[in-house]
Design an enzyme around this catalytic site. Structure first.
Site, PDB file in Angstrom:
ATOM      1  N   ASP A   1       0.928   9.172  -9.480  1.00  0.00           N
ATOM      2  CA  ASP A   1       0.916   8.920  -8.063  1.00  0.00           C
ATOM      3  C   ASP A   1       1.092  10.348  -7.473  1.00  0.00           C
ATOM      4  O   ASP A   1       2.010  10.924  -7.797  1.00  0.00           O
ATOM      5  CB  ASP A   1       1.837   7.911  -7.498  1.00  0.00           C
ATOM      6  CG  ASP A   1       1.739   6.380  -7.932  1.00  0.00           C
ATOM      7  OD1 ASP A   1       0.615   6.222  -8.471  1.00  0.00           O
ATOM      8  OD2 ASP A   1       2.732   5.618  -7.728  1.00  0.00           O
TER       9      ASP A   1
ATOM     10  N   GLY B   1       5.728  -4.739  -4.185  1.00  0.00           N
ATOM     11  CA  GLY B   1       4.969  -5.869  -4.862  1.00  0.00           C
ATOM     12  C   GLY B   1       5.298  -5.694  -6.225  1.00  0.00           C
ATOM     13  O   GLY B   1       5.450  -6.847  -6.886  1.00  0.00           O
ATOM     14  N   ASP B   2       4.904  -4.701  -6.842  1.00  0.00           N
ATOM     15  CA  ASP B   2       5.147  -4.596  -8.291  1.00  0.00           C
ATOM     16  C   ASP B   2       6.507  -4.953  -8.710  1.00  0.00           C
ATOM     17  O   ASP B   2       7.050  -5.425  -9.760  1.00  0.00           O
ATOM     18  CB  ASP B   2       4.848  -3.227  -8.742  1.00  0.00           C
ATOM     19  CG  ASP B   2       3.221  -3.176  -8.563  1.00  0.00           C
ATOM     20  OD1 ASP B   2       2.323  -4.124  -8.758  1.00  0.00           O
ATOM     21  OD2 ASP B   2       2.665  -1.960  -8.412  1.00  0.00           O
TER      22      ASP B   2
ATOM     23  N   ARG C   1      13.777   3.326  -0.737  1.00  0.00           N
ATOM     24  CA  ARG C   1      13.737   4.628  -1.607  1.00  0.00           C
ATOM     25  C   ARG C   1      12.285   5.225  -1.540  1.00  0.00           C
ATOM     26  O   ARG C   1      11.249   4.332  -1.751  1.00  0.00           O
ATOM     27  CB  ARG C   1      14.293   4.503  -2.910  1.00  0.00           C
ATOM     28  CG  ARG C   1      15.755   3.870  -2.954  1.00  0.00           C
ATOM     29  CD  ARG C   1      16.088   3.162  -4.567  1.00  0.00           C
ATOM     30  NE  ARG C   1      17.201   2.574  -4.469  1.00  0.00           N
ATOM     31  CZ  ARG C   1      17.676   1.897  -5.789  1.00  0.00           C
ATOM     32  NH1 ARG C   1      16.937   1.880  -6.880  1.00  0.00           N
ATOM     33  NH2 ARG C   1      18.959   1.348  -5.738  1.00  0.00           N
TER      34      ARG C   1
ATOM     35  N   GLY D   1       8.901   6.645  -3.343  1.00  0.00           N
ATOM     36  CA  GLY D   1       8.134   6.559  -4.687  1.00  0.00           C
ATOM     37  C   GLY D   1       7.877   5.027  -5.093  1.00  0.00           C
ATOM     38  O   GLY D   1       8.420   4.080  -4.581  1.00  0.00           O
TER      39      GLY D   1
END
Length: 297
Positions: A13, A244-245, A278, A280
């Protein structure tokens, strides 16, 4: 422990933080940039491992510098990479803009993920030994369908996140036990803008559905049962990229532990709420002790 296999993407990412996301044709100045291991497959694997599962990832990285970093990051998080292939060429990347309200927009460049077109030798046995197989749509659809069919043949629970949103073939629905779309994805699949109506429509093709609603929580529907709405903990979001993950990985662990559905949903929603506080994606995912503490409070 719950044995979980994830078949999916691994990306680096590339994240830019801005006050307000640019409009088309507009240039804005960001205040921070970072590279963070991600990809929906890897994210769900890390989330499940942090939540207490025994996790393996099936996928691919490139032979570039990102590939080595991605593999190391997964292993550091407790994810087995024995079935993560290294292929010639670049690893997948996701180009992410995060605004000051915690919202995000993402462009994914598949790279090595695009080579995962089928199961490799040994993958079927790994899936057959699992309690659950987690799937998303950032690798070629043929591999997703092959994984789902393999899981179904061996009686393994299949949990599908239909993202990025796209029309899906009937044979994938036929091999899916639990579908976990967000509101946008549920609308894409059904044409219904109301989450409850979308969930009811999806029960025509899969036995269980969880529609994630962001700060409004989640909606669960199953054939022959009354829908269940579970609110999300109220928090201030910093970055919602991995929420979501995180939810799906934690939910897979909770269901594997045979928790009641409402409890499993609330526990997973707690994990997602912790993650958005947080920056990331994989870096924000809470460990089991944190989820337990947040859920208890």
């Amino acid at each position: 422990m719950t044995d979980i296999v994830v078949l999916g993407s691994t990306n680096m990412d590339l994240v830019a933080y801005v006050e307000k996301a640019p409009l088309r044709g507009e240039t804005v100045t960001g205040r921070e940039f970072c590279t963070v291991p991600g990809g929906k497959g890897a994210n769900q694997a890390v989330a499940a491992a942090h939540a207490g599962g025994t996790v393996s990832l099936i996928g691919a990285v490139g032979d570039d510098a990102f590939g080595g970093r991605l593999r190391s990051a997964l292993e550091h998080s407790g994810v087995s990479t024995d079935h993560l292939r290294t292929v010639e060429g670049p690893s997948g990347t996701a180009h992410i803009v995060v605004d000051d309200e915690g919202g995000n927009s993402i462009v994914v460049v598949p790279g090595a993920n695009g080579t995962v077109e089928r199961l490799a030798p040994g993958d079927e046995g790994l899936i057959a030994s699992a309690d659950a197989l987690l799937l998303q749509l950032e690798i070629p659809l043929a591999a997703v369908v092959a994984g789902a069919r393999t899981a179904r043949a061996h009686g393994v629970r299949t949990i599908l996140t239909p993202a990025p949103a796209q029309p899906l073939p009937p044979d994938l629905f036929d091999a899916t036990d639990l579908l976990v779309p967000n509101e946008h994805e549920a609308t894409t699949l059904t044409g219904r803008t109301d989450p409850l109506q979308a969930a009811i429509a999806l029960l025509e093709v899969v036995p269980e559905v969880v529609v994630t609603l962001g700060e409004s929580g989640v909606l669960y529907a199953a054939r022959g049962e009354e829908p269940v709405a579970v609110p999300a903990p109220q928090v201030t979001a910093v970055d919602s990229t991995g929420a979501g993950d995180t939810f799906v990985g934690a939910l897979a662990v909770a269901l594997g532990e045979e928790r009641p559905v409402r409890e499993a949903l609330a526990w997973a929603a707690t994990a997602a709420a912790l993650s958005v506080q947080r920056p990331g994606a994989s870096a924000s995912m809470p460990h089991r002790s944190e989820i337990d503490a947040g859920y208890a409070s």
